[in-house]
Design a protein around this motif. Structure first.
Motif, short mmCIF file in Angstrom:
data_model
loop_
_atom_site.label_atom_id
_atom_site.label_comp_id
_atom_site.label_asym_id
_atom_site.label_seq_id
_atom_site.Cartn_x
_atom_site.Cartn_y
_atom_site.Cartn_z
N ASP A 268 -7.31 12.15 25.41
CA ASP A 268 -6.08 11.89 26.16
C ASP A 268 -5.63 10.46 25.86
O ASP A 268 -6.24 9.49 26.31
N GLU A 269 -4.54 10.33 25.12
CA GLU A 269 -4.09 9.02 24.67
C GLU A 269 -3.44 8.19 25.77
O GLU A 269 -3.15 7.01 25.57
N LYS A 270 -3.25 8.76 26.94
CA LYS A 270 -2.74 7.99 28.08
C LYS A 270 -3.83 7.14 28.72
O LYS A 270 -3.55 6.24 29.50
N LEU A 271 -5.09 7.45 28.39
CA LEU A 271 -6.21 6.77 29.03
C LEU A 271 -6.65 5.56 28.21
O LEU A 271 -7.05 5.69 27.05
N VAL A 272 -6.62 4.39 28.83
CA VAL A 272 -7.08 3.16 28.17
C VAL A 272 -8.61 3.12 28.16
O VAL A 272 -9.22 2.61 27.22
N ALA A 273 -9.23 3.64 29.20
CA ALA A 273 -10.69 3.66 29.32
C ALA A 273 -11.13 4.99 29.89
O ALA A 273 -10.32 5.75 30.44
N ALA A 274 -12.43 5.30 29.75
CA ALA A 274 -13.03 6.55 30.25
C ALA A 274 -12.49 7.78 29.54
O ALA A 274 -12.65 8.91 30.02
N MET B 188 -17.80 3.00 36.33
CA MET B 188 -17.70 3.92 37.45
C MET B 188 -16.27 4.00 37.98
O MET B 188 -15.76 5.08 38.27
N GLY B 189 -15.62 2.84 38.10
CA GLY B 189 -14.25 2.83 38.60
C GLY B 189 -13.31 3.61 37.70
O GLY B 189 -12.49 4.41 38.18
N VAL C 234 -10.12 8.43 36.58
CA VAL C 234 -9.64 9.43 35.61
C VAL C 234 -9.87 10.84 36.13
O VAL C 234 -8.99 11.71 36.02
N GLN C 235 -11.04 11.09 36.72
CA GLN C 235 -11.33 12.43 37.22
C GLN C 235 -10.45 12.81 38.41
O GLN C 235 -10.05 13.97 38.54
N LEU C 236 -10.10 11.83 39.24
CA LEU C 236 -9.31 12.12 40.43
C LEU C 236 -7.80 12.05 40.20
O LEU C 236 -7.03 12.85 40.73
N PHE C 237 -7.38 11.06 39.39
CA PHE C 237 -5.95 10.77 39.29
C PHE C 237 -5.40 10.83 37.87
O PHE C 237 -4.21 10.58 37.65
N ARG C 238 -6.25 11.13 36.89
CA ARG C 238 -5.84 11.21 35.48
C ARG C 238 -5.29 9.89 34.95
O ARG C 238 -4.42 9.86 34.09
N ARG C 239 -5.81 8.78 35.45
CA ARG C 239 -5.46 7.46 34.91
C ARG C 239 -6.65 6.53 35.10
O ARG C 239 -7.40 6.66 36.07
N SER C 240 -6.81 5.60 34.17
CA SER C 240 -7.89 4.63 34.27
C SER C 240 -7.44 3.41 35.05
O SER C 240 -6.25 3.08 35.10
#
Length: 239
Positions: free
Chosen positions: A169-175, A218-219, A224-230
């Motif tokens: 997922d290229e929207k994610l900077v981390a995780a 962890m953060g 990411v799992q809850l809100f789809r963003r890092s």
């Protein structure tokens, strides 16, 4: 066939040792370096070991997910092996013999990770303890709870499964690495083979410190799992 895919950005201090290690693999493979616009000698070093070097031309900074996907787009292997630029695999032929055995024995397996360790010359007691706990968590979640969990230092993924979930997922900077395994775990089985280990430099762990790094991990993972963003808006370079 294996496609080794390594995202890079200003990795001239580490990349040559990693590429030398991969060149020692005796099986059918290709090495792909996906560079995010390095200002040092990373690309020149990479071209000494492979003619498959993808160079990012975009305006904004390329994140790791984008780099991995760019490498995967030109990959021809049946298995995509994503590695960080400072990774060493000792006894690499036997390592992948055992890695392939995991897939041969488990027909529903779509992705594999392994234990992570710091290079012996850099390893501290804290490193040993944290990575032992991390590896046991990988085993628990992947092998028993059937929830895909993995870091980005090593991920071996069936090509068709990677394409089915449409890559990182290229929207994610981390995780983005943990997210990849979480999504793969919903279409098949993921696994951690704790009998296999890759080694890396430990540069981030030692520069940032374990308390801060674990908090970041962890953060970002939970967000990411809850809100789809890092939580992290940019992944700090540690070179």
């Amino acid at each position: 066939m294996i496609s080794f895919i390594i995202p890079t950005l200003n990795e001239s201090k580490a990349i040559e040792a990693t590429l030398k290690c991969l060149k020692g693999y005796g099986g059918e493979c290709e090495i792909i370096v996906s560079d995010g616009g390095s200002a040092d000698d990373t690309v020149a070093i990479a071209k000494k070991y492979t003619d498959k070097v993808v160079i990012y031309q975009g305006d904004k900074r390329q994140n790791i997910a984008m780099g991995r996907n760019a490498g995967a787009k030109i990959a021809k292997g049946d298995f995509l092996v994503f590695l960080d630029a400072d990774v060493t695999i000792f006894d690499i032929d036997n390592f992948f013999k055992e890695a392939f055995a995991n897939f041969e024995l488990r027909k529903k397996l779509v992705a594999l990770t392994v234990g992570y360790k710091i290079l012996p010359e850099n390893e501290t007691l804290a490193d040993k303890v944290v990575f032992k706990i991390l590896s046991l968590n990988f085993v628990l979640f992947n092998n028993y709870l059937h929830v895909g969990v993995s870091g980005g230092e090593f991920q071996m993924i069936k090509r068709e499964s990677f394409e089915y979930v449409k890559g990182f997922d290229e929207k994610l900077v981390a995780a983005e690495d943990g997210d990849m395994f979480a999504r793969l775990g919903k279409i098949g089985r993921t696994r951690c083979d704790i009998n296999l280990s890759i080694y890396h430099s430990g540069r981030r762990e030692h520069a940032i410190g374990w308390p801060r790094l674990i908090h970041q991990w962890m953060g970002n993972y939970i967000s990411v799992q809850l809100f789809r963003r890092s939580i992290s808006t940019e992944w700090e370079q540690i070179r």
